[in-house]
Design a protein around this motif. Structure first.
Motif, PDB file in Angstrom:
ATOM      1  N   GLY A  59       0.801  -1.225   0.000  1.00 37.63           N
ATOM      2  CA  GLY A  59       0.000   0.000   0.000  1.00 37.63           C
ATOM      3  C   GLY A  59       0.831   1.270   0.000  1.00 37.63           C
ATOM      4  O   GLY A  59       0.289   2.354  -0.175  1.00 37.63           O
ATOM      5  N   ALA A  60       2.142   1.156   0.209  1.00 34.59           N
ATOM      6  CA  ALA A  60       2.971   2.368   0.260  1.00 34.59           C
ATOM      7  C   ALA A  60       3.930   2.424  -0.933  1.00 34.59           C
ATOM      8  O   ALA A  60       4.047   3.448  -1.595  1.00 34.59           O
ATOM      9  CB  ALA A  60       3.768   2.415   1.560  1.00 34.59           C
ATOM     10  N   GLY A  61       4.584   1.320  -1.249  1.00 29.02           N
ATOM     11  CA  GLY A  61       5.525   1.304  -2.363  1.00 29.02           C
ATOM     12  C   GLY A  61       6.817   0.601  -1.998  1.00 29.02           C
ATOM     13  O   GLY A  61       6.885  -0.100  -0.977  1.00 29.02           O
ATOM     14  N   VAL A  86       7.527   6.091   1.622  1.00 30.55           N
ATOM     15  CA  VAL A  86       7.632   4.646   1.892  1.00 30.55           C
ATOM     16  C   VAL A  86       8.449   4.389   3.158  1.00 30.55           C
ATOM     17  O   VAL A  86       8.132   3.502   3.955  1.00 30.55           O
ATOM     18  CB  VAL A  86       8.275   3.925   0.683  1.00 30.55           C
ATOM     19  CG1 VAL A  86       8.377   2.431   0.945  1.00 30.55           C
ATOM     20  CG2 VAL A  86       7.487   4.192  -0.586  1.00 30.55           C
ATOM     21  N   THR A  87       9.502   5.170   3.343  1.00 31.34           N
ATOM     22  CA  THR A  87      10.345   4.923   4.527  1.00 31.34           C
ATOM     23  C   THR A  87       9.563   5.180   5.819  1.00 31.34           C
ATOM     24  O   THR A  87       9.821   4.531   6.832  1.00 31.34           O
ATOM     25  CB  THR A  87      11.628   5.784   4.490  1.00 31.34           C
ATOM     26  OG1 THR A  87      11.274   7.140   4.228  1.00 31.34           O
ATOM     27  CG2 THR A  87      12.606   5.291   3.445  1.00 31.34           C
ATOM     28  N   LYS A  88       8.600   6.093   5.784  1.00 25.30           N
ATOM     29  CA  LYS A  88       7.772   6.322   6.988  1.00 25.30           C
ATOM     30  C   LYS A  88       6.988   5.058   7.321  1.00 25.30           C
ATOM     31  O   LYS A  88       6.941   4.623   8.470  1.00 25.30           O
ATOM     32  CB  LYS A  88       6.827   7.516   6.771  1.00 25.30           C
ATOM     33  CG  LYS A  88       5.972   7.822   7.991  1.00 25.30           C
ATOM     34  CD  LYS A  88       5.223   9.126   7.878  1.00 25.30           C
ATOM     35  CE  LYS A  88       6.064  10.351   8.086  1.00 25.30           C
ATOM     36  NZ  LYS A  88       6.833  10.400   9.337  1.00 25.30           N
ATOM     37  N   VAL A  98       4.303  -8.168   7.569  1.00 25.12           N
ATOM     38  CA  VAL A  98       4.972  -8.814   6.438  1.00 25.12           C
ATOM     39  C   VAL A  98       5.308  -7.753   5.382  1.00 25.12           C
ATOM     40  O   VAL A  98       4.462  -6.946   5.006  1.00 25.12           O
ATOM     41  CB  VAL A  98       4.091  -9.930   5.835  1.00 25.12           C
ATOM     42  CG1 VAL A  98       4.726 -10.493   4.563  1.00 25.12           C
ATOM     43  CG2 VAL A  98       3.896 -11.057   6.859  1.00 25.12           C
ATOM     44  N   LEU A  99       6.574  -7.754   4.954  1.00 21.63           N
ATOM     45  CA  LEU A  99       7.055  -6.844   3.906  1.00 21.63           C
ATOM     46  C   LEU A  99       7.507  -7.682   2.714  1.00 21.63           C
ATOM     47  O   LEU A  99       7.780  -8.882   2.866  1.00 21.63           O
ATOM     48  CB  LEU A  99       8.246  -6.017   4.410  1.00 21.63           C
ATOM     49  CG  LEU A  99       8.037  -5.193   5.684  1.00 21.63           C
ATOM     50  CD1 LEU A  99       9.353  -4.554   6.121  1.00 21.63           C
ATOM     51  CD2 LEU A  99       6.978  -4.109   5.444  1.00 21.63           C
ATOM     52  N   GLY A 100       7.608  -7.048   1.543  1.00 24.99           N
ATOM     53  CA  GLY A 100       8.123  -7.751   0.371  1.00 24.99           C
ATOM     54  C   GLY A 100       9.590  -7.393   0.153  1.00 24.99           C
ATOM     55  O   GLY A 100      10.004  -6.261   0.414  1.00 24.99           O
ATOM     56  N   VAL A 101      10.360  -8.367  -0.314  1.00 20.07           N
ATOM     57  CA  VAL A 101      11.792  -8.147  -0.545  1.00 20.07           C
ATOM     58  C   VAL A 101      12.160  -8.617  -1.951  1.00 20.07           C
ATOM     59  O   VAL A 101      11.838  -9.738  -2.335  1.00 20.07           O
ATOM     60  CB  VAL A 101      12.653  -8.945   0.473  1.00 20.07           C
ATOM     61  CG1 VAL A 101      14.139  -8.801   0.158  1.00 20.07           C
ATOM     62  CG2 VAL A 101      12.355  -8.523   1.901  1.00 20.07           C
TER      63      VAL A 101
END
Ligand SMILES: Cc1cc2nc3c(=O)[nH]c(=O)nc-3n(C[C@H](O)[C@H](O)[C@H](O)COP(=O)(O)OP(=O)(O)OC[C@H]3O[C@@H](n4cnc5c(N)ncnc54)[C@H](O)[C@@H]3O)c2cc1C
Ligand code: FES
Length: 283
Positions: A59-61, A86-88, A98-101
Motif C-alpha cells: 500500500g505504500a511502495g 515509503v520509509t515512513k 509482512v514486507l516484500g523483498v
C-alpha cells in the motif's frame, strides 16, 4: 453452484517481492529504525556488504535499502531513516508485519581487495548502515587487515547510529574509532565539525590505504578529495552512489549516470569513475 477456478502458481521472477516477516524492531534514533526480517517461506540469496534490497511495504511502495548487517538463515537486517513516503511506513513496521523483498542487488564494497591493506571507513548519518557489515567483516578477520580507522559523522550526538556498538568498537581498540557531530549538545565532549576534521591528522600510508565512504554526496566528495589530495589513488577510494531507483535491474533507467547504472554497476563505485561522472554538468 460455483465454478472452480484452477489457480496456477504465481510465477516468481526477480521483480516479484518475496514475503518476509518482521521479527525484530530496534529504534536506533528518533527517525531511524533497524528491522530484522525472516522469510515467510522462500528466502532470497544472501547479500554482501554494500548490497541493497528493494523493500516493499504493502500500500505504500518500494524503496532501495542497504543491508546493515549480515545474518545467517536467510534473515535480513535493514536500517531505515524515515524521510517521508515509503520509509515512513517501513519505519512504522511492527513485529509480525509482512514486507516484500526483492534482491539483493548491486555491487557492494570490495572487502576482499581491502585485505592486506590499511582501511579508512568514513560514514555520515545513515551512511553507517551500509558500512556496518564492512566493520563486522574486519573485526571477524582482524589479522587480515592493516590499520583500520572508522570515522563517523552525524548532525548531533542523538543522531549517531548504532551508539552501543560504536562504544563497544571503541573500547575493544582493534580499530581506531572517531566520531564527530555538526552541533554539540549538552554533555558532548567529542569533536564538533565536518568529518574531514577527523581525517586531517590521520596517518595515511597512501599506497596501501583503501578508503570506503558513504553519506551525503557533498560529504563523499569532500572526503574523496581530501584523501586523494594526500596521495591515495582515486581507484582505491570507494563511494556508494545514491540515485533514485525503481526497477533495480537496469531496465527503467532511473538510476543511470552517464554509461553507468547505479543499481547494477553500483551502488559502490570507485572515485575515479564517480568524479568523472559527477563533474559532467548535464548528468
Ligand atoms: C542503493 C541505495 C541504498 C539505500 N540504502 C538506504 C538505507 O540503508 N537506509 C535508508 O534509510 N535509506 C537508504 N536509501 C535511501 C532510500 O532509498 C530513500 O530514502 C527512499 O527511497 C526515500 O523514499 P520515500 O518514499 O520514503 O521518500 P520520498 O517520498 O521519495 O521522498 C520524500 C522526501 O524525502 C526526500 N528524500 C528522499 N530520499 C532522501 C534521502 N536519502 N535523504 C534525505 N532526503 C531524502 C525527498 O527529496 C522528498 O523530499 C538508499 C538508497 C539507495 C539508492
Ligand atoms: S533502477 Fe532502473 S535502471 Fe537502475
Amino acid at each position: 453452484m460455483t465454478a472452480s477456478v484452477d489457480r496456477a502458481p504465481v510465477p516468481r521472477g526477480s521483480m516479484t517481492p518475496v514475503p518476509h516477516r518482521v521479527v525484530d524492531v530496534v529504534h536506533e534514533t528518533r527517525e531511524t529504525v533497524t528491522l530484522t526480517l525472516e522469510p515467510v517461506a522462500d528466502a532470497v540469496p544472501a547479500p554482501a556488504p554494500g548490497q541493497f534490497t528493494m523493500l516493499w511495504a504493502w500500500g505504500a511502495g518500494e524503496v532501495p535499502i542497504s543491508v546493515s548487517a549480515l545474518e545467517p538463515d536467510g534473515r535480513l537486517v535493514h536500517t531505515i531513516r524515515d524521510v517521508a513516503g515509503v520509509t515512513k511506513t517501513l519505519c512504522a513496521s511492527k513485529v509480525g508485519d509482512v514486507l516484500g523483498v526483492r534482491g539483493p542487488y548491486g555491487r557492494g564494497w570490495d572487502v576482499d581487495a581491502a585485505r592486506g591493506h590499511d582501511l579508512v571507513v568514513v560514514a555520515g548519518g545513515i551512511g553507517l548502515a551500509p558500512l556496518r557489515p564492512v566493520v563486522h567483516a574486519v573485526l571477524a578477520d582482524r589479522a587480515s587487515f592493516g590499520r583500520v580507522a572508522l570515522v563517523v559523522g552525524a548532525r548531533t550526538e542523538q543522531e549517531l547510529l548504532f551508539r552501543g556498538e560504536l562504544d563497544g568498537w571503541w573500547h575493544r581498540r582493534e580499530i581506531l574509532v572517531r566520531t564527530i557531530v555538526d552541533r554539540a549538545s549538552a554533555g558532548w565532549a567529542g569533536s564538533v565539525g565536518v568529518v574531514t576534521g577527523e581525517l586531517v591528522d590521520l596517518d595515511l600510508d597512501t599506497e596501501r590505504t583503501r578508503v570506503m565512504v558513504c553519506g551525503p554526496e557533498v560529504m563523499m566528495r569532500v572526503v574523496a578529495q581530501h584523501v586523494t589530495d594526500r596521495g591515495v589513488p582515486s581507484s582505491q577510494v570507494e563511494v556508494s552512489l545514491e540515485r533514485n531507483m525503481q526497477c533495480a535491474v537496469k531496465t527503467c533507467g532511473h538510476c543511470q549516470v552517464g554509461p553507468y547504472f547505479a543499481c547494477t554497476d553500483g551502488p559502490v563505485l570507485t572515485w575515479d569513475v564517480v568524479d568523472a561522472l559527477l563533474t559532467v554538468r548535464e548528468l
